[in-house]
Design a protein around this motif. Structure first.
Motif, PDB file in Angstrom:
ATOM      1  N   GLN A 283     -39.196  86.267 108.773  1.00 18.18           N
ATOM      2  CA  GLN A 283     -38.526  85.218 107.881  1.00 18.18           C
ATOM      3  C   GLN A 283     -38.805  85.465 106.459  1.00 18.18           C
ATOM      4  O   GLN A 283     -37.826  85.397 105.620  1.00 18.18           O
ATOM      5  CB  GLN A 283     -38.937  83.967 108.363  1.00 18.18           C
ATOM      6  CG  GLN A 283     -37.690  82.835 108.584  1.00 18.18           C
ATOM      7  CD  GLN A 283     -38.106  81.654 109.239  1.00 18.18           C
ATOM      8  OE1 GLN A 283     -39.260  81.492 109.467  1.00 18.18           O
ATOM      9  NE2 GLN A 283     -36.984  80.927 109.419  1.00 18.18           N
ATOM     10  N   GLU A 284     -40.248  85.694 106.077  1.00 13.88           N
ATOM     11  CA  GLU A 284     -40.446  85.767 104.635  1.00 13.88           C
ATOM     12  C   GLU A 284     -39.626  86.978 104.015  1.00 13.88           C
ATOM     13  O   GLU A 284     -39.359  87.118 103.098  1.00 13.88           O
ATOM     14  CB  GLU A 284     -41.890  85.932 104.558  1.00 13.88           C
ATOM     15  CG  GLU A 284     -42.608  84.750 104.619  1.00 13.88           C
ATOM     16  CD  GLU A 284     -44.089  85.143 105.058  1.00 13.88           C
ATOM     17  OE1 GLU A 284     -44.795  86.221 104.674  1.00 13.88           O
ATOM     18  OE2 GLU A 284     -44.916  84.277 105.331  1.00 13.88           O
ATOM     19  N   SER A 285     -39.511  88.147 104.812  1.00 14.02           N
ATOM     20  CA  SER A 285     -38.962  89.277 104.389  1.00 14.02           C
ATOM     21  C   SER A 285     -37.521  89.253 104.633  1.00 14.02           C
ATOM     22  O   SER A 285     -36.894  90.372 104.212  1.00 14.02           O
ATOM     23  CB  SER A 285     -39.316  90.580 105.261  1.00 14.02           C
ATOM     24  OG  SER A 285     -40.897  90.453 105.598  1.00 14.02           O
ATOM     25  N   ASP A 286     -36.883  87.966 104.859  1.00 16.86           N
ATOM     26  CA  ASP A 286     -35.637  87.878 104.884  1.00 16.86           C
ATOM     27  C   ASP A 286     -34.762  88.770 105.869  1.00 16.86           C
ATOM     28  O   ASP A 286     -33.702  89.087 106.040  1.00 16.86           O
ATOM     29  CB  ASP A 286     -34.874  88.040 103.627  1.00 16.86           C
ATOM     30  CG  ASP A 286     -33.896  87.089 103.256  1.00 16.86           C
ATOM     31  OD1 ASP A 286     -33.487  86.014 104.260  1.00 16.86           O
ATOM     32  OD2 ASP A 286     -33.011  87.109 102.308  1.00 16.86           O
ATOM     33  N   HIS A 288     -32.888  89.247 109.599  1.00 17.19           N
ATOM     34  CA  HIS A 288     -32.437  88.325 110.556  1.00 17.19           C
ATOM     35  C   HIS A 288     -32.900  88.910 111.999  1.00 17.19           C
ATOM     36  O   HIS A 288     -33.186  90.182 112.132  1.00 17.19           O
ATOM     37  CB  HIS A 288     -30.959  88.562 110.684  1.00 17.19           C
ATOM     38  CG  HIS A 288     -30.408  87.731 109.393  1.00 17.19           C
ATOM     39  ND1 HIS A 288     -30.425  86.458 109.258  1.00 17.19           N
ATOM     40  CD2 HIS A 288     -29.812  88.316 108.004  1.00 17.19           C
ATOM     41  CE1 HIS A 288     -30.054  86.058 108.106  1.00 17.19           C
ATOM     42  NE2 HIS A 288     -29.562  87.302 107.120  1.00 17.19           N
TER      43      HIS A 288
END
Ligand SMILES: Nc1ncnc2c1ncn2[C@@H]1O[C@H](COP(=O)(O)OP(=O)(O)OP(=O)(O)O)[C@@H](O)[C@H]1O
Ligand SMILES: [Mg+2]
Lengths: 315, 386
Positions: A283-286, A288
């Motif tokens: 999530q932190e690294s965006d 999906h």
């Protein structure tokens, strides 16, 4: 401590140059459902044949019911029920005649035998097929007949060598339930299979074999504790950049992470909340992600980790 | 007695196959016995003969009586058209017209123009009756010329000719009538039994033993508390019962064929067939010990049973087989079985003697012993290989 029913020490069996059994040691206690798990050709059937004195072996010692097993140890044989890997029934005799034949090898008394045969038929639910010839039975029914022939004389030790090969899942479950019932009624069971799910489902203790050697032994929890993998987390996602993979690898308890074909697979060893930590990194690294799985280790993982290869290619 | 019971149950399943062989056997047997009987029918066949007696004397009546003992007399009108019709429609085979003056001519030693006749030209029936009448007349006139009075000459002629016919019949059928206490039918039955016993035993015994001894079954049975000795004993007992039942069935049929008579030669034939049955059982067990699978047993059965039967004179008389074949077939047990059987019936040139008969049976017994020795040896080797 329960009585030892079977004790195999340093068993060596060679077929010419092939070492089929390599210093095998096994000890099976009263009341156990003992699983012998191994891939094709690992020596399970050979072990059973030696145990029954059907095969001469090169080295080692086998004791059954506390006495050395020999071809003429009829006292021991009387108390053993055997279900062979290859169905052993007469094509020329009906279901009931077959059961009566094999039961009669142990029980001479007619009345007693008749009752035992009826019990075996009821146990394997073959009531509707007693007048059938084996050729007319489906694969599953034939396996059940094979079992009925092996257990009719109510043995104390029941050995089943891959009794569920080529049997559909429903029949297989019936057979497995039956085995557990026999165990509950007091029989000690030796069960060989290369289906790890079956062994996991019914066995109280398991020995894993490969190339004639015992490579691990214990209850299924003990076996799983032997390996460092405790949890495998898989995440469906797009390609994961190298730096993100590094971050995941750096997480506590994670010892391996890799991404192939849009699927991230992370192996963890101990610890809690592994799944949440991994998802946080994504999530932190965006990145999906789609579906997420967390799997506990299977016996296949145990086998894989010890031998470096899968127990079965696929099931 | 589980193994024994299973043995018998499985044996019962092979009955249909055995019946096919037995059916084939019966067809073969009737065919052979019939064709051998045809040799004798020449004598036995009665023709329809019509006699027109123009002489009407004691002498002509004696001739009619002589003919009537050998053939059926058919009344006929002395009218040319009626006679030709009768011959054409086969109401009669031969019309003999005894001319007036027959008795007188004979007593004067004349034998010409005694008869006229109607017959189908070039037919064997015509020649047959001609011969018979000629033989009668020439014999009778020889007796008269020898100084006998007419009635004595007639009696002597009748006696002589009836003896002679018997002799001719014997030589004609090439000695294939068997003997009184061991008739030809029984002899052929026992001869073909060599084939059928071998086929049936291989079909039944070999396949049952193979099924009982199938690797999976044998291993499974070995896991039980039944001793190996007991297993083997039960298989031997089962085999013995099956063999005995089959033998008794065939012997019962032979007894019926022999008219229910337990003659001395019939008992010897029983002994011969018993020893050969034991040999056949040995061959069947040997095949079971070496055959790879039970479905090839029928093929092996045909090869062994047919091959041995042809070589050893079961289907073809030994006298018709070449020297080469016979000298080779001496090494097969069926040769000695057939030779002993031939000696009993007198079908071969060998004169029956109990000593040589027993020596043939003895040779068969040696074959049996050798077979069982080989079987024991093979089983030992197999056992050690495990
Ligand atoms: N009679 C024999 N002669 C030679 N080699 C044999 C014989 N029986 C088995 N083997 C070999 O011994 C090894 C062990 O065979 P075994 O049948 O005990 O394996 P298994 O674990 O029962 O396998 P599966 O799951 O296929 O039944 C195999 O490599 C096999 O090829
Ligand atoms: Mg096996």
């Amino acid at each position: 401590m329960a009585d030892t029913i079977v004790k195999i020490e340093n068993l060596v069996k060679r077929y010419k140059d092939l070492i089929a059994l390599d210093h095998l040691n096994l000890e099976i206690k009263q009341g156990e459902v003992f699983g012998l798990l191994g891939p094709n050709g690992s020596g399970k059937s050979t072990t059973i044949s030696c145990l029954l004195s059907l095969l001469a072996f090169d080295k080692g010692n086998i004791e059954v019911f506390g006495r050395k097993m020999t071809p003429d140890n009829y006292e021991a044989k009387r108390n053993i029920g055997i279900i062979m890997q290859n169905v052993a029934v007469f094509d020329e005799l009906t279901v009931i005649e077959n059961i009566d034949y094999f039961c009669g090898l142990y029980i001479k008394n007619r009345e007693e035998r008749k009752k035992c045969v009826q019990d075996a038929i009821a146990f394997t639910e073959l009531q509707d097929f007693t007048r059938f010839y084996p050729k007319k039975l489906s694969g599953g029914l034939l396996r059940r007949l094979n079992i009925a022939c092996g257990i009719a004389h109510k043995p104390k030790l029941i050995i089943l060598d891959e009794p569920t090969v080529a049997v559909d899942p429903q029949s297989r479950n019936k057979i497995l339930e039956g085995i557990q019932k026999l165990n509950a009624e007091g029989a000690t069971i030796i069960y060989t299979s290369h289906y790890m799910e079956e062994v996991e489902q019914i066995c109280t203790r398991i020995a894993i074999m490969d190339k004639g050697k015992k490579i691990a032994e214990g209850t299924k929890d003990e076996l799983k504790k032997m390996i460092k993998n405790t949890e495998t987390v898989s995440v469906e996602t797009s390609a994961v950049p190298a730096d993100v993979l590094e971050k995941i690898n750096a997480l506590p308890h994670v010892y391996s992470a890799c991404c192939t074909d849009g699927r991230l697979e992370v192996k963890c060893s101990g610890g809690k909340h592994n799944l949440i930590r991994i998802l946080n990194v994504l999530q932190e690294s965006d990145l999906h992600f789609g579906r997420v799985f967390s799997e506990l280790p299977t016996l296949n993982d145990v086998f894989l980790e010890i031998t470096g290869k899968a127990l079965r290619d696929s099931d | 007695m589980q193994v024994f019971n299973a043995f018998l149950k499985i044996s019962k399943k092979t009955i249909p196959m055995a019946l096919i062989y037995i059916g084939l056997f019966l067809v073969l047997l009737t065919f052979f016995v019939d064709s051998s009987a045809q040799n004798n029918t020449f004598e036995a066949e009665r023709l329809s003969v019509s006699v027109i007696d123009m002489d009407n004397t004691e002498e002509s009546k004696a001739l009619i009586n002589f003919i009537s003992q050998r053939h059926d007399l058919v009344e006929i009108e002395n009218d040319k058209d009626t006679i030709l019709d009768a011959l054409y429609y086969e109401r009669t085979d031969y019309v003999l017209n005894i001319q007036e003056g027959y008795a007188e001519k004979l007593s004067n030693g004349k034998t010409n123009e005694l008869f006229t006749n109607y017959k189908i030209p070039d037919s064997y029936t015509g020649v047959f009756v001609d011969n018979l009448v000629n033989q009668y007349v020439s014999t009778l006139s020889a007796y008269i010329a020898g100084g006998n009075n007419m009635s004595a000459a007639i009696t002597k002629t009748e006696t002589l000719l009836s003896e002679e016919t018997a002799v001719t019949v014997q030589s004609f059928s090439d000695n294939k009538s068997g003997t009184e206490d061991y008739p030809i039918k029984t002899a052929y039955y026992f001869q073909f039994m060599a084939y059928i016993i071998l086929s049936v035993l291989i079909t039944i015994l070999s396949s049952v033993i193979l099924k009982i001894n199938r690797k999976e079954i044998r291993s499974r049975t070995n896991c039980s508390c039944l001793t190996v000795t007991s297993q083997t004993a039960q298989i031997i007992l089962g085999s013995t019962v099956v063999v005995a039942v089959i033998w008794v069935i065939f012997i019962a049929a032979a007894l019926i064929m022999n008219g229910g008579a337990f003659t001395e030669k019939f008992l010897l034939a029983l002994l011969n067939s018993l020893v050969f049955t034991i040999i056949s059982a040995g061959i069947a067990i040997l095949i079971a010990a070496v055959a790879p699978k039970s479905n090839v047993v029928n093929v092996i059965s045909n090869i062994v049973a047919l091959g041995m039967s042809f070589l050893c004179g079961v289907f073809v008389d030994q006298s018709l087989l070449g020297e080469g074949v016979l000298s080779a077939s001496r090494f097969l047990p069926a040769y000695w079985y057939v030779r002993a059987n031939n000696m009993l019936s007198g079908m071969s040139d060998e004169v029956f003697s109990i000593n040589s008969f027993m020596s043939f049976v003895g040779i068969e017994a040696i074959f049996a012993a050798a077979l069982f020795a080989i079987i024991i040896l093979i089983n030992k080797v197999k056992h050690n290989a495990q």
